[in-house]
Design an enzyme around this catalytic site. Structure first.
Site, PDB file in Angstrom:
ATOM      1  N   HIS A   1      -4.731  51.971  -6.180  1.00  0.00           N
ATOM      2  CA  HIS A   1      -4.843  50.269  -6.206  1.00  0.00           C
ATOM      3  C   HIS A   1      -6.768  50.389  -6.832  1.00  0.00           C
ATOM      4  O   HIS A   1      -6.902  49.413  -7.154  1.00  0.00           O
ATOM      5  CB  HIS A   1      -5.594  49.643  -5.128  1.00  0.00           C
ATOM      6  CG  HIS A   1      -7.004  50.561  -4.440  1.00  0.00           C
ATOM      7  ND1 HIS A   1      -6.183  51.414  -3.139  1.00  0.00           N
ATOM      8  CD2 HIS A   1      -7.399  49.629  -3.806  1.00  0.00           C
ATOM      9  CE1 HIS A   1      -7.784  51.003  -2.227  1.00  0.00           C
ATOM     10  NE2 HIS A   1      -8.467  50.999  -2.608  1.00  0.00           N
TER      11      HIS A   1
HETATM   12  C1  UD1 Z   1     -11.349  46.301  -2.134  1.00  0.00           C
HETATM   13  C2  UD1 Z   1     -12.390  46.981  -2.208  1.00  0.00           C
HETATM   14  C3  UD1 Z   1     -11.346  48.638  -2.188  1.00  0.00           C
HETATM   15  C4  UD1 Z   1     -10.359  49.207  -0.798  1.00  0.00           C
HETATM   16  C5  UD1 Z   1      -9.524  47.634  -1.025  1.00  0.00           C
HETATM   17  C6  UD1 Z   1      -8.585  48.265  -0.388  1.00  0.00           C
HETATM   18  C7  UD1 Z   1     -14.625  46.415  -3.270  1.00  0.00           C
HETATM   19  C8  UD1 Z   1     -14.996  45.842  -4.277  1.00  0.00           C
HETATM   20  N1  UD1 Z   1     -13.742  46.855  -3.466  1.00  0.00           N
HETATM   21  O1  UD1 Z   1     -10.569  46.344  -3.544  1.00  0.00           O
HETATM   22  O2  UD1 Z   1     -12.858  48.890  -1.550  1.00  0.00           O
HETATM   23  O3  UD1 Z   1     -10.030  50.266  -1.205  1.00  0.00           O
HETATM   24  O4  UD1 Z   1     -10.093  46.314  -0.974  1.00  0.00           O
HETATM   25  O5  UD1 Z   1      -7.821  47.273  -0.359  1.00  0.00           O
HETATM   26  O6  UD1 Z   1     -14.793  45.225  -2.447  1.00  0.00           O
HETATM   27  N2  UD1 Z   1      -4.972  40.239  -4.490  1.00  0.00           N
HETATM   28  C9  UD1 Z   1      -4.312  39.410  -3.756  1.00  0.00           C
HETATM   29  N3  UD1 Z   1      -4.186  38.928  -2.489  1.00  0.00           N
HETATM   30  C10 UD1 Z   1      -4.755  39.675  -1.491  1.00  0.00           C
HETATM   31  C11 UD1 Z   1      -6.198  40.431  -1.806  1.00  0.00           C
HETATM   32  C12 UD1 Z   1      -5.697  40.255  -3.114  1.00  0.00           C
HETATM   33  O7  UD1 Z   1      -2.688  39.243  -4.904  1.00  0.00           O
HETATM   34  O8  UD1 Z   1      -4.911  39.453  -0.402  1.00  0.00           O
HETATM   35  C13 UD1 Z   1      -5.480  40.853  -5.967  1.00  0.00           C
HETATM   36  C14 UD1 Z   1      -5.718  40.090  -6.342  1.00  0.00           C
HETATM   37  O9  UD1 Z   1      -5.463  39.546  -7.598  1.00  0.00           O
HETATM   38  C15 UD1 Z   1      -7.148  40.803  -6.674  1.00  0.00           C
HETATM   39  C16 UD1 Z   1      -7.319  41.985  -6.767  1.00  0.00           C
HETATM   40  O10 UD1 Z   1      -5.772  41.944  -5.912  1.00  0.00           O
HETATM   41  O11 UD1 Z   1      -7.956  39.490  -7.748  1.00  0.00           O
HETATM   42  C17 UD1 Z   1      -7.911  42.440  -6.063  1.00  0.00           C
HETATM   43  O12 UD1 Z   1      -8.570  42.569  -4.811  1.00  0.00           O
HETATM   44  P1  UD1 Z   1     -10.586  42.369  -4.569  1.00  0.00           P
HETATM   45  O13 UD1 Z   1      -9.999  42.850  -2.665  1.00  0.00           O
HETATM   46  O14 UD1 Z   1     -11.183  41.978  -4.791  1.00  0.00           O
HETATM   47  O15 UD1 Z   1      -9.978  44.182  -4.516  1.00  0.00           O
HETATM   48  P2  UD1 Z   1      -9.199  45.895  -3.562  1.00  0.00           P
HETATM   49  O16 UD1 Z   1      -8.624  45.826  -4.929  1.00  0.00           O
HETATM   50  O17 UD1 Z   1      -7.922  44.671  -3.063  1.00  0.00           O
END
Ligand code: UD1
Length: 326
Positions: free
Chosen positions: A204
Site C-alpha cells: 500500500h
Molecule cells: C496511511 C499512512 C501509512 C499507513 C497506512 C496504513 C499516511 C501518510 N500514511 O496510508 O503510513 O501505513 O495508512 O493503512 O498517513 N481509503 C479508502 N478507505 C479508507 C481509507 C483510505 O478508500 O478507509 C483510500 C482513499 O482512496 C485514500 C487512500 O486510500 O485516498 C489513501 O488513504 P490515506 O489514509 O491517505 O493513506 P494510506 O495509504 O491508508
C-alpha cells in the site's frame, strides 16, 4: 491525568488498543479519531475486534492530498483540544494523523507523548519519515520500541524524555495469540490452503502503489511464485490497480482488506510474508515467519540483521528469498 489519544489509521488502532487499556486503569483518557481511515474494514472492525473504547470525538477528516488531509485534521483537532482540557496528548506511529495531532497539541503548549518514537529509514521522500521526524521533534515524551530508535533520536539531539519501552504491537500479539489457532483453521479451510504452503502479501505504500512499473514488478514476482498467494488489497492500491492493466495469475488471490485478527491468523502459518508495511514486517518476525520487504529500506533494521527479513524492493528474483532458509 486527563489524556487525549489521537488516532486515525489502522496502524494506530492496534497500538491504542494496548495503551488505552493500561492508561484507563489510572487516568482519564479520551480517544480522538481523525477519520483518516473510514471504511468498516479499515477502522470500525478494529475497534470491535480489539475492544477499543469508542472514540469520544470522530472528526471525519477522510482522504485527500497530504496538505489538505493534514490541514483538515489540524484544524479539527485544535478545536477539540481548545474545548477540552488535557494534561497530555498521545500520538502513535507515523501517519498524517500523528503529525496533525502532535502539531496541534504542541502549538497549544500541551505536552506530547509519541508512542513508537525514533524510527527512521532516512528516506525523506516517504511521507511517513517526514511525519516521524517532525512528530518526534514536537514531543517531550518519546517512547521507543528499540535501542536503534533511541540512538536515532540522540543523533538528532533529542535526549530528554527518551525511553526504551518495548513494543506495544508485541503486547497486542501476545494478548490475542491464544485465540488465533481456531481462526487460522477456519481461514485455511475457506481459502483451501495448507499451513506453510502459501504467501501472504500486502502492498500500500505510495512508492509502490502509485507507481505502475513498481506494481508490475511486484505482480510479475507474485505471478511466478509457485504457491497460492493471498493478497488483501488496501483501497488505495485497489484504486490504482484499476488503471494499471495488470494480469494476475490464478494462484494470486486479491481479497478485501482483513482485520487484525485475520491478518495475524493468516500470517502465522504462511510460508513467507511479502509486504511494504512497516508493522507487518515486525509482526512477521514476531510470528516467526520470514519476511520479504517490498521496499529498498526499512525502519525495522533489527529484523534484517537477525536474518528474518530481506529488502527485495520490487526485484522479483528476490521473492524466493534464498537467504531466508532459517
Ligand atoms: C496511511 C499512512 C501509512 C499507513 C497506512 C496504513 C499516511 C501518510 N500514511 O496510508 O503510513 O501505513 O495508512 O493503512 O498517513 N481509503 C479508502 N478507505 C479508507 C481509507 C483510505 O478508500 O478507509 C483510500 C482513499 O482512496 C485514500 C487512500 O486510500 O485516498 C489513501 O488513504 P490515506 O489514509 O491517505 O493513506 P494510506 O495509504 O491508508
Amino acid at each position: 491525568m486527563r489524556i487525549a489519544s489521537i488516532v486515525g489509521a489502522r496502524p494506530q488502532f492496534v497500538k491504542v488498543a494496548v495503551v488505552s487499556r493500561a492508561l484507563r486503569q489510572q487516568h482519564e483518557e479520551l480517544i480522538i479519531h481523525t477519520g483518516q481511515h473510514y471504511d468498516y474494514n479499515m477502522s470500525a472492525q478494529f475497534f470491535e475486534e480489539l475492544d477499543i473504547p469508542a472514540s469520544d470525538y470522530h472528526l471525519g477528516c477522510g482522504s485527500g492530498s497530504h496538505g489538505a488531509q493534514t490541514g483538515r485534521m489540524l484544524e479539527a483537532i485544535e478545536g477539540v483540544l481548545l474545548k477540552e482540557r488535557f494534561d497530555a496528548v498521545i500520538v502513535y506511529g507515523d501517519t498524517n494523523s500523528t503529525l496533525a495531532g502532535a502539531l496541534a497539541a504542541a502549538k497549544l503548549h500541551i505536552p506530547v507523548a509519541h508512542v513508537e518514537a525514533g524510527l527512521r529509514n532516512f528516506d525523506q521522500a516517504m511521507p511517513e519519515e517526514i511525519n516521524r521526524v517532525l512528530s518526534d521533534h514536537l514531543s517531550c515524551r518519546l517512547y521507543c520500541p528499540t535501542k536503534t530508535a533511541c540512538r536515532n533520536l540522540n543523533r538528532e539531539g533529542i535526549t530528554c524524555g527518551v525511553e526504551l519501552v518495548g513494543d506495544v504491537m508485541y503486547d497486542l500479539l501476545l494478548q490475542v495469540q491464544p485465540n488465533l489457532a481456531l481462526r487460522t483453521e477456519r481461514l485455511l479451510r475457506t481459502f483451501h490452503l495448507a499451513p506453510q504452503s502459501y504467501a501472504l502479501v500486502t502492498v500500500h505504500r505510495a512508492v509502490n502503489a502509485d507507481n505502475r512499473e513498481a506494481m508490475r514488478g511486484i505482480a510479475d514476482g507474485l505471478n511466478r511464485l509457485e504457491m497460492p498467494v493471498i493478497f488483501p488489497v488496501h483501497p488505495r492500491t485497489r484504486a490504482r490497480l484499476e488503471h494499471y492493466d495488470i494480469t494476475w495469475a490464478k494462484h494470486v488471490r486479491l481479497i478485501e482488506p482483513v482485520g487484525y485478527l485475520d491478518m495475524m491468523a493468516l500470517g502465522r502459518t504462511a510460508y513467507r510474508i511479502l509486504t511494504d508495511s512497516g508493522g507487518l514486517q515486525k509482526e512477521a518476525f514476531l510470528l516467526g515467519v520470514p519476511c520479504v520487504t517490498l521496499r529498498e529500506e526499512t525502519e525495522w533494521v533489527e529484523t534484517v540483521e537477525a536474518g528474518w527479513n530481506i529488502l527485495a524492493g520490487t526485484h522479483s528474483s528476490h521473492y524466493f528469498a534464498p537467504r531466508l532458509i532459517i
